[in-house]
Structures are given as C-alpha cells and as structure tokens.
Motif scaffolding. Structure first.
Motif, PDB file in Angstrom:
ATOM      1  N   GLY A  54      70.273 116.988 -55.370  1.00  0.00           N
ATOM      2  CA  GLY A  54      69.968 118.414 -55.387  1.00  0.00           C
ATOM      3  C   GLY A  54      69.542 118.891 -56.757  1.00  0.00           C
ATOM      4  O   GLY A  54      68.607 119.686 -56.881  1.00  0.00           O
ATOM      5  N   ALA A  55      70.193 118.404 -57.805  1.00  0.00           N
ATOM      6  CA  ALA A  55      69.832 118.791 -59.169  1.00  0.00           C
ATOM      7  C   ALA A  55      68.434 118.313 -59.514  1.00  0.00           C
ATOM      8  O   ALA A  55      67.657 119.028 -60.160  1.00  0.00           O
ATOM      9  N   ALA A  56      68.091 117.085 -59.068  1.00  0.00           N
ATOM     10  CA  ALA A  56      66.759 116.545 -59.349  1.00  0.00           C
ATOM     11  C   ALA A  56      65.686 117.366 -58.648  1.00  0.00           C
ATOM     12  O   ALA A  56      64.627 117.656 -59.220  1.00  0.00           O
ATOM     13  N   VAL A  57      65.945 117.749 -57.400  1.00  0.00           N
ATOM     14  CA  VAL A  57      64.989 118.568 -56.653  1.00  0.00           C
ATOM     15  C   VAL A  57      64.819 119.929 -57.329  1.00  0.00           C
ATOM     16  O   VAL A  57      63.702 120.435 -57.485  1.00  0.00           O
ATOM     17  N   ALA A  58      65.936 120.541 -57.745  1.00  0.00           N
ATOM     18  CA  ALA A  58      65.886 121.849 -58.409  1.00  0.00           C
ATOM     19  C   ALA A  58      65.117 121.753 -59.718  1.00  0.00           C
ATOM     20  O   ALA A  58      64.279 122.606 -60.027  1.00  0.00           O
ATOM     21  N   HIS A  59      65.391 120.707 -60.493  1.00  0.00           N
ATOM     22  CA  HIS A  59      64.686 120.513 -61.769  1.00  0.00           C
ATOM     23  C   HIS A  59      63.191 120.398 -61.543  1.00  0.00           C
ATOM     24  O   HIS A  59      62.388 121.021 -62.245  1.00  0.00           O
ATOM     25  N   ARG A 101      68.988 130.779 -69.572  1.00  0.00           N
ATOM     26  CA  ARG A 101      69.695 131.655 -68.632  1.00  0.00           C
ATOM     27  C   ARG A 101      68.700 132.439 -67.778  1.00  0.00           C
ATOM     28  O   ARG A 101      68.881 132.599 -66.569  1.00  0.00           O
ATOM     29  N   GLY A 102      67.642 132.928 -68.427  1.00  0.00           N
ATOM     30  CA  GLY A 102      66.624 133.679 -67.697  1.00  0.00           C
ATOM     31  C   GLY A 102      65.882 132.814 -66.690  1.00  0.00           C
ATOM     32  O   GLY A 102      65.605 133.240 -65.564  1.00  0.00           O
ATOM     33  N   GLU A 117      66.635 120.888 -68.081  1.00  0.00           N
ATOM     34  CA  GLU A 117      65.828 119.671 -67.924  1.00  0.00           C
ATOM     35  C   GLU A 117      64.345 120.016 -67.760  1.00  0.00           C
ATOM     36  O   GLU A 117      63.481 119.323 -68.301  1.00  0.00           O
ATOM     37  N   ALA A 118      64.055 121.061 -67.001  1.00  0.00           N
ATOM     38  CA  ALA A 118      62.664 121.469 -66.810  1.00  0.00           C
ATOM     39  C   ALA A 118      62.047 121.913 -68.133  1.00  0.00           C
ATOM     40  O   ALA A 118      60.920 121.527 -68.471  1.00  0.00           O
ATOM     41  N   VAL A 119      62.779 122.710 -68.889  1.00  0.00           N
ATOM     42  CA  VAL A 119      62.286 123.189 -70.180  1.00  0.00           C
ATOM     43  C   VAL A 119      62.116 122.028 -71.151  1.00  0.00           C
ATOM     44  O   VAL A 119      61.109 121.932 -71.859  1.00  0.00           O
ATOM     45  N   GLU A 167      65.945 133.351 -62.642  1.00  0.00           N
ATOM     46  CA  GLU A 167      64.713 133.589 -61.889  1.00  0.00           C
ATOM     47  C   GLU A 167      64.560 132.622 -60.720  1.00  0.00           C
ATOM     48  O   GLU A 167      64.138 133.011 -59.625  1.00  0.00           O
ATOM     49  N   PHE A 168      64.919 131.362 -60.946  1.00  0.00           N
ATOM     50  CA  PHE A 168      64.709 130.351 -59.909  1.00  0.00           C
ATOM     51  C   PHE A 168      65.967 130.056 -59.092  1.00  0.00           C
ATOM     52  O   PHE A 168      65.944 129.205 -58.202  1.00  0.00           O
ATOM     53  N   GLY A 169      67.053 130.739 -59.409  1.00  0.00           N
ATOM     54  CA  GLY A 169      68.276 130.564 -58.645  1.00  0.00           C
ATOM     55  C   GLY A 169      68.879 129.184 -58.799  1.00  0.00           C
ATOM     56  O   GLY A 169      69.361 128.593 -57.824  1.00  0.00           O
ATOM     57  N   VAL A 170      68.844 128.640 -60.041  1.00  0.00           N
ATOM     58  CA  VAL A 170      69.406 127.313 -60.298  1.00  0.00           C
ATOM     59  C   VAL A 170      70.413 127.414 -61.442  1.00  0.00           C
ATOM     60  O   VAL A 170      70.454 128.401 -62.175  1.00  0.00           O
ATOM     61  N   SER A 171      71.203 126.359 -61.596  1.00  0.00           N
ATOM     62  CA  SER A 171      72.176 126.315 -62.678  1.00  0.00           C
ATOM     63  C   SER A 171      71.481 125.998 -63.997  1.00  0.00           C
ATOM     64  O   SER A 171      70.277 125.737 -64.045  1.00  0.00           O
ATOM     65  N   MET A 172      72.242 125.996 -65.075  1.00  0.00           N
ATOM     66  CA  MET A 172      71.676 125.744 -66.401  1.00  0.00           C
ATOM     67  C   MET A 172      71.087 124.343 -66.524  1.00  0.00           C
ATOM     68  O   MET A 172      70.098 124.143 -67.225  1.00  0.00           O
ATOM     69  N   THR A 173      71.683 123.361 -65.850  1.00  0.00           N
ATOM     70  CA  THR A 173      71.226 121.976 -66.018  1.00  0.00           C
ATOM     71  C   THR A 173      69.782 121.775 -65.546  1.00  0.00           C
ATOM     72  O   THR A 173      68.956 121.247 -66.315  1.00  0.00           O
TER      73      THR A 173
END
Length: 216
Positions: free
Chosen positions: A10-15, A40-41, A55-57, A45-51
C-alpha cells in the motif's frame, strides 16, 4: 520468496501515485519556479502519510524536478541563465538524434497524429492556456520520439523536460505566441519528405530558440 506485507504494498502504491501526480504537475508548468511545498502539505493533499509523501519528493529531488535546501525546504528550482543554457544544449543534442532514429518509422498515420496535435496547440494558444500548451507541445515531441525505440534516450529527454517545466511557464508568457511554434511546420514537412538533415535542423531550432530567450 516471501510476499510483501499489505502495508508495504500500500505504501508503494501511494508513493507512486503521489510521485506521478507531482511529476506531471511540475513537467507541465502547473507550478511556478521557486514555489515551496511541505511534506505535510503534500500528504494532506493526496491523503497519504508522511512516508509516501517523503519518498515521492525524494525521488523528484533526485531527478532535479524539486530542490531541497540545506534547511530542508523543498521547492521547484529557479534556474540560472547558465542552467537554462545547459538544458537547452542537452535538448539540442538528444532530441534531433531521437527524431533521426524515429524517421524510418514515421508512417503517414504518425504524421497525421502530429498534425492534429499541432492543430490543438493553435487552439490552446488562442485561449492563452499555458499549461495545456506545454502539455500538447511535449506530446507533439513525445509522439515522434516514441518511434525512435530508444527508451533510455527518451527517459533522459523527459528528465530535462521535467526540470524545465516551471520555467517553461515563464517562457510562454514572454513569447506572447498567437500561433503554433513555427518550427513544428518545418518538422512535419521534413518528416513528410524523409529529409533527415532538415528534420535535425528544425528540431534543434525548435528546442533551443525559446529556451535561449529566457537566458537572454
């Protein structure tokens, strides 16, 4: 081999979802040069946790699409004249080569598709829609380059486009265009004629002329 735990998947999909959305936004100039963002912003916006947000950033920072300061501030890059000139030079090297490799596979249906995209560009210019203009301009180029069958080279070109996205928005305002880029017609004519030298020349002029106005 053990299957990943559902939370890891789930984290990988969210990232990946956050990464792709931010990447498109930056590439198509939906954000301005120097625009700040927070983890945090992004997460909110995307409804995901900080992790996943982090990772995306981090991935976009590694591609040069975002800048991370020593204080931890994340923003879109503000490119110096030297950096703009460098990126223009990279495009001038890569993109004529991609076009040249695509030329033997540039069948009539492909050229018709590019002509249709160029027609759409004229429409969005009339509406003064900068984001749609950037998106369609890159689609015009990508449609041709996909026929080159050179995925590593195309990936490099897209990385340059990504770094240039916010700056391209500024360029659009400076050009004050009222019609499609003039070199697109030369690109299409060269494709129809099977003229490789003419195609390379038109591509090089198209990808450098505008960028160098920014560095002037």
């Amino acid at each position: 081999m053990m299957n990943p735990r559902p939370t890891e998947t789930g984290a990988a999909v969210a990232h990946d979802r956050v990464y792709r959305a931010l990447r498109s936004r930056i590439m198509y100039g939906e954000v301005s040069p120097g625009q700040a963002m927070t983890l945090r912003g992004v997460g909110r916006e995307f409804g995901v946790s900080m992790t996943p947000a982090r990772e995306a950033v981090r991935r976009l920072v590694s591609e040069g699409a975002l800048f991370l300061s020593t204080s931890g501030r994340v923003s879109t890059p503000e490119l110096s004249n030297e950096r703009i000139e460098e990126l223009a030079s990279i495009r001038a090297l890569l993109e004529p080569e991609l076009a040249s490799r695509a030329l033997p596979r540039a069948h009539p249906a492909l050229i018709e598709r590019m002509e249709a995209i160029n027609g759409q560009i004229a429409q969005v210019i009339a509406r003064r829609d900068a984001v749609a203009y950037i998106k369609l301009n890159l689609e015009f180029h990508r449609t041709l380059y996909l026929r080159a069958q050179a995925p590593a080279m195309l990936a490099l070109a897209e990385t340059v486009w990504l770094q240039m996205g916010p700056t391209m928005r500024a360029l659009y305002g400076r050009l004050g265009r009222t019609e499609s880029p003039p070199h697109h017609r030369l690109i299409l004519a060269a494709l129809n004629a099977g003229d490789e030298p003419g195609l390379r020349l038109a591509l090089r002029a198209d990808v450098t002329q505008g960028l160098r106005l920014l560095a002037a």
